[in-house]
Design an enzyme around this catalytic site. Sequence first.
Site, PDB file in Angstrom:
ATOM      1  N   HIS A 163     -10.440  -5.376   9.281  1.00  0.00           N
ATOM      2  CA  HIS A 163     -10.957  -5.305   7.944  1.00  0.00           C
ATOM      3  C   HIS A 163     -12.180  -4.309   7.967  1.00  0.00           C
ATOM      4  CE1 HIS A 163      -8.338  -8.465   6.935  1.00  0.00           C
ATOM      5  NE2 HIS A 163      -8.503  -8.194   5.733  1.00  0.00           N
ATOM      6  N   GLU A 195       0.672  -1.136   0.370  1.00  0.00           N
ATOM      7  CA  GLU A 195      -0.086  -0.064   0.029  1.00  0.00           C
ATOM      8  C   GLU A 195       0.699   1.364   0.134  1.00  0.00           C
ATOM      9  OE1 GLU A 195      -2.654  -3.203   0.839  1.00  0.00           O
ATOM     10  OE2 GLU A 195      -0.824  -2.590   1.792  1.00  0.00           O
TER      11      GLU A 195
END
Length: 327
Positions: free
Chosen positions: A129, A60
């Site tokens: 998440h 990321e």
Amino acid sequence: MSVMRYREALNLALREEMERDESVFLMGEDVGVFQGAFKVSEGLLEAFGEKRVRDTPISENTIVGMGVGAAMTGLRPVVEIMTVNFAFLALDQIINSAAHIHYMFGGQAKVPLVIRFPQGGGHQLGPTHSHTMEGMFLHVPGLLVAVPSTAPDARGLLKAAIRDDNPVIFIEHESLYGVRGEVPENGELLRFGEAAIRREGTDVTIIGISRMALTAENAAERLAADEEIEAEVIDPRTLRPLDLDTILASVRKTNRCVVVEEGWPHGGVGANLAALVQEQAFDYLDAPVQRVTGADVPMPYSKALEQAAIPHEEHVVKAALATFRDV
């Protein structure tokens, strides 16, 4: 008007902007061949090819760093991060680079970058998440923050975000992807900093953030049916810039305020809004501002515990009624 799902509206916005401007491209993990973790990029690889729909490695910080560099050289990248929790791995690039380069370079460089990611609970995906973190990005000057709750807003705000010369954090709630809405045919852009009044009322103002705007609407209908209380529901749509004028005008009319968010209670969006309302509309309040938040715990995996950690209509109704008992 066309009726489409939230994710389809996002897909349409991406397609329209990529057709309009060749400098717009999409990159992220599985955005191409797999067509996105939530199928937002469905069909875009076939339409625009690998040069403009790029699958990336699982890194990321690298993905966002590439986006920052591409934006500085004149492109308009849209970076997709699979979930908000993974964006934490890119905070150096988001905060130290994307948000601040325009200022550090004295305005000589722009970063027209959109960083999209889903967030929120309700799908039993566990604590890494499922969190709701718009408050973290709201805190950073130099970033714009969008939290659309409907399909037409998703399309209009994403188109506006792509055309903006500032870095935009574009937050999509996982539970909204399948929600349908009427989307205008003309593809109109929405302005950042303009809230939507989802329901007009005279008795209490309820401000709902992201998916909680829908929860607030449902709670308002229950208040009207069960308590004869007419709540006005406001969806800010963007948090930076914030349409504080619309919020304050509503509070001055209703004299009561409830802020609803899925995020944690400490240092979040609700705390910020409550402080602003108290500071700038104190003389109009007949009761303290009430806040409804997610539980102050990591998101549980257990379905029952996860639901207990997320605000629901009954919590909003209870908070609204509390503003009348405190008179």
